[in-house]
Design a protein around this motif. Sequence first.
Motif, PDB file in Angstrom:
ATOM      1  N   LEU A   1     -15.182  -6.253  28.346  1.00 14.27           N
ATOM      2  CA  LEU A   1     -15.688  -4.532  27.578  1.00 14.27           C
ATOM      3  C   LEU A   1     -15.694  -5.213  26.429  1.00 14.27           C
ATOM      4  O   LEU A   1     -14.598  -5.469  25.690  1.00 14.27           O
ATOM      5  N   VAL A   2     -16.734  -4.868  25.383  1.00 15.49           N
ATOM      6  CA  VAL A   2     -16.653  -4.851  24.302  1.00 15.49           C
ATOM      7  C   VAL A   2     -17.423  -4.364  23.225  1.00 15.49           C
ATOM      8  O   VAL A   2     -18.479  -3.754  23.787  1.00 15.49           O
ATOM      9  N   GLU A   3     -16.320  -3.759  22.615  1.00 13.61           N
ATOM     10  CA  GLU A   3     -16.738  -2.475  21.966  1.00 13.61           C
ATOM     11  C   GLU A   3     -17.185  -3.254  20.510  1.00 13.61           C
ATOM     12  O   GLU A   3     -16.744  -4.184  19.683  1.00 13.61           O
ATOM     13  N   SER A   4     -17.817  -2.442  19.835  1.00 17.07           N
ATOM     14  CA  SER A   4     -18.459  -2.795  18.433  1.00 17.07           C
ATOM     15  C   SER A   4     -18.931  -1.032  17.836  1.00 17.07           C
ATOM     16  O   SER A   4     -19.409  -0.575  18.249  1.00 17.07           O
TER      17      SER A   4
ATOM     18  N   TRP B   1     -13.022   6.772  26.216  1.00 16.19           N
ATOM     19  CA  TRP B   1     -12.893   6.159  25.156  1.00 16.19           C
ATOM     20  C   TRP B   1     -11.572   6.899  24.788  1.00 16.19           C
ATOM     21  O   TRP B   1     -11.131   7.983  24.722  1.00 16.19           O
ATOM     22  N   PHE B   2     -10.831   5.769  23.678  1.00 15.26           N
ATOM     23  CA  PHE B   2      -9.483   5.840  23.408  1.00 15.26           C
ATOM     24  C   PHE B   2      -9.306   5.715  21.754  1.00 15.26           C
ATOM     25  O   PHE B   2     -10.237   5.553  21.608  1.00 15.26           O
TER      26      PHE B   2
ATOM     27  N   TYR C   1     -10.440   1.804  18.058  1.00 16.01           N
ATOM     28  CA  TYR C   1     -10.778   3.298  19.236  1.00 16.01           C
ATOM     29  C   TYR C   1     -11.044   2.180  20.003  1.00 16.01           C
ATOM     30  O   TYR C   1     -11.993   0.807  20.407  1.00 16.01           O
ATOM     31  N   TYR C   2     -10.502   2.364  21.457  1.00 17.81           N
ATOM     32  CA  TYR C   2     -10.927   1.765  23.051  1.00 17.81           C
ATOM     33  C   TYR C   2     -11.750   1.876  23.989  1.00 17.81           C
ATOM     34  O   TYR C   2     -11.758   3.445  24.240  1.00 17.81           O
ATOM     35  N   CYS C   3     -12.459   1.427  24.711  1.00 12.98           N
ATOM     36  CA  CYS C   3     -12.961   2.030  25.200  1.00 12.98           C
ATOM     37  C   CYS C   3     -12.159   1.170  26.967  1.00 12.98           C
ATOM     38  O   CYS C   3     -11.621   0.254  26.242  1.00 12.98           O
ATOM     39  N   ALA C   4     -12.973   1.968  27.689  1.00 13.73           N
ATOM     40  CA  ALA C   4     -12.214   1.787  29.134  1.00 13.73           C
ATOM     41  C   ALA C   4     -12.568   2.089  30.056  1.00 13.73           C
ATOM     42  O   ALA C   4     -13.975   2.986  29.755  1.00 13.73           O
ATOM     43  N   ALA C   5     -12.911   1.138  31.786  1.00 20.21           N
ATOM     44  CA  ALA C   5     -13.307   1.412  32.758  1.00 20.21           C
ATOM     45  C   ALA C   5     -11.955   1.885  33.827  1.00 20.21           C
ATOM     46  O   ALA C   5     -11.556   1.071  33.556  1.00 20.21           O
TER      47      ALA C   5
ATOM     48  N   TRP D   1      -9.650  -2.886  30.114  1.00 20.04           N
ATOM     49  CA  TRP D   1      -9.923  -2.457  28.789  1.00 20.04           C
ATOM     50  C   TRP D   1     -10.580  -3.629  27.449  1.00 20.04           C
ATOM     51  O   TRP D   1     -10.220  -4.303  27.611  1.00 20.04           O
ATOM     52  N   GLY D   2     -10.878  -2.564  26.714  1.00 15.96           N
ATOM     53  CA  GLY D   2     -11.753  -3.756  25.593  1.00 15.96           C
ATOM     54  C   GLY D   2     -10.707  -3.968  24.292  1.00 15.96           C
ATOM     55  O   GLY D   2      -9.685  -3.669  24.628  1.00 15.96           O
TER      56      GLY D   2
END
Length: 123
Positions: free
Chosen positions: A4-7, A36-37, A94-98, A113-114
């Motif tokens: 996962l890559v956030e931007s 999102w966390f 801010y972190y993305c998670a699956a 997690w990103g």
Amino acid sequence: QVQLVESGGGLVQAGDSLRLSCVASGGTFSSYGMGWFRQAPGKERKFVASISVRGGSMYYVDSVKGRFTISRDDAAHTVYLQMDSLKPEDRAVYYCAATASHVSKRLAGYDYWGRGTQVTVSS
């Protein structure tokens, strides 16, 4: 293994908007619930929003309801967090998670997690 890559983070003023993106690779994106966390300086990582498989259900922490919107584009393997009316207290990484299971507000409910994207809101 899902990566996962956030931007989309950045420095904005109070009242501005940002849209965060999280691109997934290495798995079947459409089969994952997404969340999102965020983690403010010196604080624990906390739940912000989640969206179920096929986008059937969305959940938000009370402090962002009416200001943030989570969405997903399965064709693009991407989950978004539209953040409007930003406040200084929204400042965080801010972190993305699956999750391969049902979406949750718990960190332990997510499998991947990103690395996060920084959001800073000036007053």
